[in-house]
Write a protein that holds these residues in place. Structure first.
Motif, mmCIF file in Angstrom:
data_model
loop_
_atom_site.group_PDB
_atom_site.id
_atom_site.type_symbol
_atom_site.label_atom_id
_atom_site.label_comp_id
_atom_site.label_asym_id
_atom_site.label_seq_id
_atom_site.Cartn_x
_atom_site.Cartn_y
_atom_site.Cartn_z
ATOM 1 N N THR A 155 16.573 7.703 3.866
ATOM 2 C CA THR A 155 16.328 8.926 2.800
ATOM 3 C C THR A 155 14.994 9.200 2.638
ATOM 4 O O THR A 155 14.082 8.478 2.448
ATOM 5 N N PRO A 156 14.774 10.487 2.926
ATOM 6 C CA PRO A 156 13.254 11.261 2.897
ATOM 7 C C PRO A 156 12.667 11.130 1.285
ATOM 8 O O PRO A 156 13.643 11.374 0.574
ATOM 9 N N ASP A 157 11.710 10.514 1.285
ATOM 10 C CA ASP A 157 11.175 10.336 -0.148
ATOM 11 C C ASP A 157 9.896 11.304 -0.529
ATOM 12 O O ASP A 157 9.489 11.498 -1.611
ATOM 13 N N GLY A 158 9.201 11.006 0.646
ATOM 14 C CA GLY A 158 7.544 11.893 0.436
ATOM 15 C C GLY A 158 7.082 12.508 1.515
ATOM 16 O O GLY A 158 7.293 11.966 2.616
ATOM 17 N N ASP A 159 6.340 13.647 1.387
ATOM 18 C CA ASP A 159 5.639 14.253 2.211
ATOM 19 C C ASP A 159 4.446 14.746 1.990
ATOM 20 O O ASP A 159 4.244 15.732 1.123
ATOM 21 N N ASP A 160 3.262 14.101 2.183
ATOM 22 C CA ASP A 160 1.929 14.223 1.555
ATOM 23 C C ASP A 160 0.964 14.552 2.465
ATOM 24 O O ASP A 160 0.775 13.974 3.459
ATOM 25 N N LEU A 161 0.241 15.724 2.066
ATOM 26 C CA LEU A 161 -0.678 16.068 2.959
ATOM 27 C C LEU A 161 -1.913 15.435 3.008
ATOM 28 O O LEU A 161 -2.526 14.862 1.923
ATOM 29 N N ILE A 162 -2.503 14.915 4.155
ATOM 30 C CA ILE A 162 -3.794 14.064 4.208
ATOM 31 C C ILE A 162 -4.883 15.216 4.424
ATOM 32 O O ILE A 162 -5.870 14.881 3.940
ATOM 33 N N GLU A 163 -4.681 15.635 5.595
ATOM 34 C CA GLU A 163 -5.945 16.566 5.991
ATOM 35 C C GLU A 163 -5.544 17.755 6.665
ATOM 36 O O GLU A 163 -4.314 17.759 7.255
ATOM 37 N N ASN A 177 -7.813 23.186 11.656
ATOM 38 C CA ASN A 177 -7.808 24.832 12.081
ATOM 39 C C ASN A 177 -6.454 24.907 12.585
ATOM 40 O O ASN A 177 -5.670 26.009 12.332
ATOM 41 N N ASN A 178 -5.906 24.092 13.626
ATOM 42 C CA ASN A 178 -4.452 24.261 14.284
ATOM 43 C C ASN A 178 -3.584 23.200 13.963
ATOM 44 O O ASN A 178 -2.660 22.833 14.828
ATOM 45 N N ALA A 179 -3.719 22.350 12.992
ATOM 46 C CA ALA A 179 -2.830 21.022 12.959
ATOM 47 C C ALA A 179 -2.986 20.550 11.359
ATOM 48 O O ALA A 179 -3.635 21.218 10.592
ATOM 49 N N GLN A 180 -1.993 19.640 11.030
ATOM 50 C CA GLN A 180 -2.016 19.175 9.684
ATOM 51 C C GLN A 180 -1.443 17.669 9.976
ATOM 52 O O GLN A 180 -0.993 17.349 10.848
ATOM 53 N N THR A 181 -2.454 16.795 9.143
ATOM 54 C CA THR A 181 -2.010 15.206 9.473
ATOM 55 C C THR A 181 -1.095 15.127 8.061
ATOM 56 O O THR A 181 -1.927 15.445 6.718
ATOM 57 N N ARG A 182 -0.004 14.415 7.892
ATOM 58 C CA ARG A 182 0.792 14.262 6.915
ATOM 59 C C ARG A 182 1.313 12.714 6.602
ATOM 60 O O ARG A 182 1.179 11.872 7.665
ATOM 61 N N ASN A 183 1.367 12.245 5.495
ATOM 62 C CA ASN A 183 1.875 10.940 5.317
ATOM 63 C C ASN A 183 3.208 10.959 4.820
ATOM 64 O O ASN A 183 3.570 11.657 4.042
ATOM 65 N N TYR A 184 4.206 10.368 5.609
ATOM 66 C CA TYR A 184 5.757 10.641 5.320
ATOM 67 C C TYR A 184 6.173 9.234 4.860
ATOM 68 O O TYR A 184 5.686 8.083 5.248
ATOM 69 N N THR A 185 6.990 9.314 3.744
ATOM 70 C CA THR A 185 7.742 8.215 3.097
ATOM 71 C C THR A 185 9.145 8.132 3.333
ATOM 72 O O THR A 185 9.728 9.211 2.758
ATOM 73 N N ILE A 186 9.817 7.173 3.641
ATOM 74 C CA ILE A 186 11.239 7.237 3.870
ATOM 75 C C ILE A 186 11.589 5.875 3.404
ATOM 76 O O ILE A 186 11.140 4.783 3.617
ATOM 77 N N THR A 187 13.091 6.191 2.522
ATOM 78 C CA THR A 187 13.531 4.735 2.176
ATOM 79 C C THR A 187 14.369 4.412 3.332
ATOM 80 O O THR A 187 15.380 5.197 3.829
ATOM 81 N N ILE A 188 14.483 2.990 3.760
ATOM 82 C CA ILE A 188 15.280 2.416 4.512
ATOM 83 C C ILE A 188 16.237 1.516 3.864
ATOM 84 O O ILE A 188 15.638 0.381 3.380
ATOM 85 N N LEU A 189 17.447 1.759 3.368
ATOM 86 C CA LEU A 189 18.386 0.929 2.724
ATOM 87 C C LEU A 189 19.128 0.051 3.818
ATOM 88 O O LEU A 189 19.853 0.786 4.678
ATOM 89 N N TYR A 190 19.270 -1.075 3.803
ATOM 90 C CA TYR A 190 19.848 -2.346 4.577
ATOM 91 C C TYR A 190 21.053 -2.760 3.681
ATOM 92 O O TYR A 190 20.781 -3.250 2.501
ATOM 93 N N VAL A 191 22.479 -2.163 4.095
ATOM 94 C CA VAL A 191 23.400 -2.381 2.979
ATOM 95 C C VAL A 191 24.476 -3.337 3.656
ATOM 96 O O VAL A 191 24.958 -3.089 4.698
#
Length: 142
Positions: A44-52, A55-69
């Motif tokens: 499940t996607p949880d977060g997408d946060d801009l770090i920096e 000019n021609n790019a962006q660096t982002r922090n992605y957070t995903i929940t992994i459920l092992y069921v």
């Protein structure tokens, strides 16, 4: 008339790569919606946060929940060893793929499992869950 923009679903790309990594390691179903069979992973996607912003790019922090069921009747104490072993293996898999570029194709960097919790599913008493937080950084050139 407005010109259509082009873009890539970056968190989708990260989730696709994570799905392939988990499937290859565990040979278990991985879905984006609900558990499958007696053992599976749900992403499940949880977060997408801009770090920096560059000019021609962006660096982002992605957070995903992994459920092992895991569907396992009985007391939680009796199945916690299996749950914790699976979570440890996921942790190691991500640690071994912290900077992930399969076949030279960049997917992410600095990936980690930053948190894990273990629980019963209150709605389905025979379901056991390892809830893991996956985080990574990805740079998209635009």
């Amino acid at each position: 008339a407005a010109v259509a923009i082009t873009y890539t679903n970056q968190i989708g790309t990260v989730m696709d790569s994570l799905e392939k990594l988990l499937e290859a390691e565990f040979n278990l179903p991985v879905s984006w919606d609900e558990p499958k069979g007696t053992e599976s992973f749900v992403l499940t996607p949880d977060g997408d946060d801009l770090i920096e912003l560059h000019n021609n790019a962006q660096t982002r922090n992605y957070t995903i929940t992994i459920l092992y069921v895991m569907a396992k009747p009985g007391k939680f104490e009796n199945v916690k060893s299996h749950l914790t072993k699976r979570a440890e293996r996921v942790k190691r898999l991500i640690m071994n793929n912290t900077n992930y570029s399969p076949s030279g194709s960049y997917k992410w960097q600095e990936a980690k499992i930053s948190a894990i919790s273990f629980a019963d599913n209150e709605e389905q008493p025979d379901m056991r869950i390892a809830d893991m937080t996956f985080e990574c950084i990805a740079t998209e050139v635009i």
